[in-house]
Scaffold this motif. Structure first.
Motif, short mmCIF file in Angstrom:
data_model
loop_
_atom_site.label_atom_id
_atom_site.label_comp_id
_atom_site.label_asym_id
_atom_site.label_seq_id
_atom_site.Cartn_x
_atom_site.Cartn_y
_atom_site.Cartn_z
N CYS A 1 -54.69 -22.81 -36.24
CA CYS A 1 -53.41 -23.06 -35.33
C CYS A 1 -53.78 -24.53 -34.75
O CYS A 1 -52.79 -25.40 -34.73
CB CYS A 1 -53.28 -22.22 -34.23
SG CYS A 1 -52.93 -20.43 -35.02
N ARG B 1 -52.16 -29.15 -25.06
CA ARG B 1 -53.01 -29.63 -25.99
C ARG B 1 -54.48 -29.28 -26.03
O ARG B 1 -55.16 -29.23 -27.02
CB ARG B 1 -52.94 -30.92 -26.09
CG ARG B 1 -51.61 -31.75 -26.40
CD ARG B 1 -51.22 -32.01 -27.54
NE ARG B 1 -51.31 -31.01 -28.62
CZ ARG B 1 -50.16 -30.36 -28.68
NH1 ARG B 1 -48.96 -30.53 -28.06
NH2 ARG B 1 -50.14 -29.19 -29.71
N ASN C 1 -61.49 -29.77 -34.10
CA ASN C 1 -60.51 -29.60 -33.03
C ASN C 1 -61.11 -28.35 -32.05
O ASN C 1 -60.40 -27.65 -31.50
CB ASN C 1 -59.20 -28.84 -33.64
CG ASN C 1 -58.24 -29.76 -34.51
OD1 ASN C 1 -58.75 -30.28 -35.76
ND2 ASN C 1 -57.53 -30.05 -33.91
N LEU D 1 -49.69 -23.98 -27.81
CA LEU D 1 -49.59 -25.16 -28.63
C LEU D 1 -48.13 -25.89 -28.68
O LEU D 1 -47.90 -26.92 -28.30
CB LEU D 1 -50.27 -25.09 -29.75
CG LEU D 1 -51.77 -25.02 -30.04
CD1 LEU D 1 -52.29 -24.57 -31.17
CD2 LEU D 1 -52.60 -26.30 -29.65
N LYS D 2 -47.20 -24.71 -28.91
CA LYS D 2 -45.51 -25.20 -29.29
C LYS D 2 -44.96 -25.47 -27.84
O LYS D 2 -44.08 -26.28 -27.81
CB LYS D 2 -44.95 -24.16 -29.93
CG LYS D 2 -45.62 -23.85 -31.45
CD LYS D 2 -44.58 -22.72 -32.14
CE LYS D 2 -45.30 -22.74 -33.45
NZ LYS D 2 -44.27 -21.48 -34.27
N LYS E 1 -53.74 -27.22 -37.27
CA LYS E 1 -52.35 -27.69 -37.53
C LYS E 1 -51.34 -28.43 -36.46
O LYS E 1 -50.54 -29.22 -37.16
CB LYS E 1 -51.57 -26.30 -38.14
CG LYS E 1 -49.94 -26.56 -38.55
CD LYS E 1 -49.59 -25.12 -38.85
CE LYS E 1 -47.88 -25.42 -39.34
NZ LYS E 1 -47.50 -24.15 -39.68
N HIS E 2 -51.57 -28.07 -35.23
CA HIS E 2 -50.88 -28.39 -34.22
C HIS E 2 -51.46 -29.65 -33.42
O HIS E 2 -51.08 -29.85 -32.18
CB HIS E 2 -50.23 -27.23 -33.49
CG HIS E 2 -49.25 -26.44 -34.17
ND1 HIS E 2 -47.96 -26.71 -33.93
CD2 HIS E 2 -49.39 -25.26 -34.68
CE1 HIS E 2 -47.42 -25.74 -34.73
NE2 HIS E 2 -48.39 -24.89 -35.39
N ASP E 3 -52.77 -29.89 -33.86
CA ASP E 3 -53.44 -30.97 -33.15
C ASP E 3 -53.61 -30.80 -31.63
O ASP E 3 -53.56 -31.59 -30.90
CB ASP E 3 -52.60 -32.33 -33.33
CG ASP E 3 -53.52 -33.53 -33.20
OD1 ASP E 3 -54.59 -33.34 -33.30
OD2 ASP E 3 -53.07 -34.60 -32.70
N GLY E 4 -54.36 -29.57 -31.50
CA GLY E 4 -54.89 -29.14 -30.35
C GLY E 4 -56.40 -29.02 -30.08
O GLY E 4 -57.04 -29.37 -31.39
N SER F 1 -52.06 -18.48 -29.09
CA SER F 1 -52.46 -19.80 -29.40
C SER F 1 -51.37 -20.70 -29.76
O SER F 1 -51.01 -21.80 -29.34
CB SER F 1 -53.37 -19.94 -30.48
OG SER F 1 -54.72 -19.35 -30.05
N LEU F 2 -50.46 -20.23 -30.81
CA LEU F 2 -49.31 -20.97 -31.19
C LEU F 2 -48.46 -21.29 -29.95
O LEU F 2 -47.42 -22.19 -29.90
CB LEU F 2 -48.57 -20.37 -32.60
CG LEU F 2 -49.50 -20.23 -33.71
CD1 LEU F 2 -48.89 -19.24 -34.65
CD2 LEU F 2 -49.32 -21.69 -34.26
#
Length: 386
Positions: A89, A72, A111, A67-68, A92-95, A63-64
């Motif tokens: 995750c 999205r 989310n 997202l990184k 935190k990362h707005d997905g 997942s990270l």
């Protein structure tokens, strides 16, 4: 004008203990991607597929990674434990996670968009059916994680409110296939039915072993101690095997045997696209729905920013294989059509009951508390087959 290209994450455990259902979910999503990209849709979607293999650590890490990498929107997860693992995750990362699986409810995240069934759309209709036509004494068995714990709690409260009782509950690790003690206990208790919340290879072994034990004891299992589930689907019937596949009850919002024009078209396209299987399931349809709704929303907003997509998907409707589906603007769960089916020897389900129309999601059971007796609510399902 060139079509806008967007990358979409797709995350299913196509290997591991529940890989059969997960592969059907991947198929459902890929079919939707294919149809969108072959159409004149204003956006083209590139699926970025990852496989966590049923490992919770991998769910988080993958997942990270997605997202990184700037993705999205992700369609994925089957188990509740995997969903719980990745939600932080996405927050935190707005997905935005599009979760296409039936689940136990009692969750709301800004989310997550939920396209699978909430508890009032599968657990409560099953309780009503069992109490009215099968019996009131249940033996609950499940895989040892949040899905089974919470589903059994909801089931127990609803059953007790309707004058029933749970004679015992047993939990086993995901993937465990040693059921001798559990089955001996069931035969000793002689409940009216078993409520099954086992998943994957554990469930398949249980169905086989329980049928064999009943046969040895001179018990016609499907009629005398039927097994009822909210998870059992078509691709899993083939895994159970021909000696034990028939006579099991399943509460779902979709069966591949539905005769709607949309489902006939869906099934033809699915079978042509994936002739080697697994066959379509409720969760495959929910994955198909998720991608279709996502694509339509992306076309409207013109970008994949999570807040914009979430705002635009509210009240969006789709003529899905199961019937009309729409996203509820309060809960961001889907309106779905509850149904009860019984498995057949040919690997399909015959439809026994169904709702007359899509039912509003009630993930926290605010409007449909299982503690209240059925008499306080109108019947949810209508008879299809006696």
């Amino acid at each position: 004008m060139a079509r806008k290209q967007l990358r979409i994450g797709v995350m299913f455990s196509t290997t591991g203990p529940y890989s059969v259902v997960a592969r059907s979910m991947l198929n459902g999503a890929l079919l939707a991607f294919r149809e969108i990209n072959q159409s004149q849709h204003v956006v083209a979607l590139e699926p970025v597929v990852v496989n966590p293999s049923g490992d919770l650590t991998q769910y988080r890490e993958l997942s990270l990674d997605l997202l990184k990498a700037g993705i999205r929107q992700v369609v994925g997860c089957y188990t509740s434990s995997s969903r719980k693992e990745v939600i932080p995750c996405f927050e935190k990362h707005d997905g935005l996670l599009w979760y296409p699986s039936h689940y136990e409810g009692f969750e709301s995240s800004d989310n997550v968009i939920y396209t699978g069934a909430a508890p009032n759309q599968h657990v409560l209709p099953l309780v009503d059916y069992l109490v009215s036509g099968v019996g009131k004494r249940a033996f609950c068995v499940g895989s040892n994680y949040i899905w089974a714990w919470e589903n059994n709690r909801i089931f127990r409260e609803a059953l007790i409110a309707r004058g029933g009782a749970v004679v015992a509950e047993r939990y086993l690790p995901v993937g465990d296939t040693e059921f001798d003690q559990v089955i001996a206990s069931i035969l000793d208790q002689r409940p009216d039915f078993v409520f099954n919340n086992l998943i994957g290879t554990s469930a398949y072994a249980f169905f086989r072993n329980f049928r064999a034990a009943c046969r040895s004891a001179g018990i016609e299992q499907a009629n005398e101690i039927p097994v009822a589930s909210c998870t059992l689907s078509e691709p899993e019937l083939g895994e159970i095997g021909s000696d034990a596949v028939d006579g099991h009850l399943s509460s779902s919002v979709y069966f591949s045997s539905l005769r709607t024009p949309e489902n006939l078209q869906f099934m033809q396209a699915y079978l042509e696209s994936f002739p080697d299987g697994p066959v379509a399931s409720a969760d495959a349809e929910a994955s198909y729905i998720a991608v279709k709704l996502l694509a339509a929303t992306l076309a409207q907003v013109g970008n994949d920013e999570a807040r914009a997509v979430r705002g635009a998907v509210a009240n969006r409707r789709l003529a899905a294989p199961q019937g009309e589906v729409r996203i509820d603007p309060q809960t961001f769960h889907a309106w779905l059509t509850p149904r009860i089916g019984r498995s057949l020897a040919n690997g399909q389900f015959e439809l026994l009951l169904e709702a007359r129309q899509p039912i509003a999601p009630d993930p926290y059971l605010v409007q449909s508390s299982p503690r209240f007796a059925t008499a306080m609510h109108p019947p949810l399902l209508r008879m299809v087959k006696s």
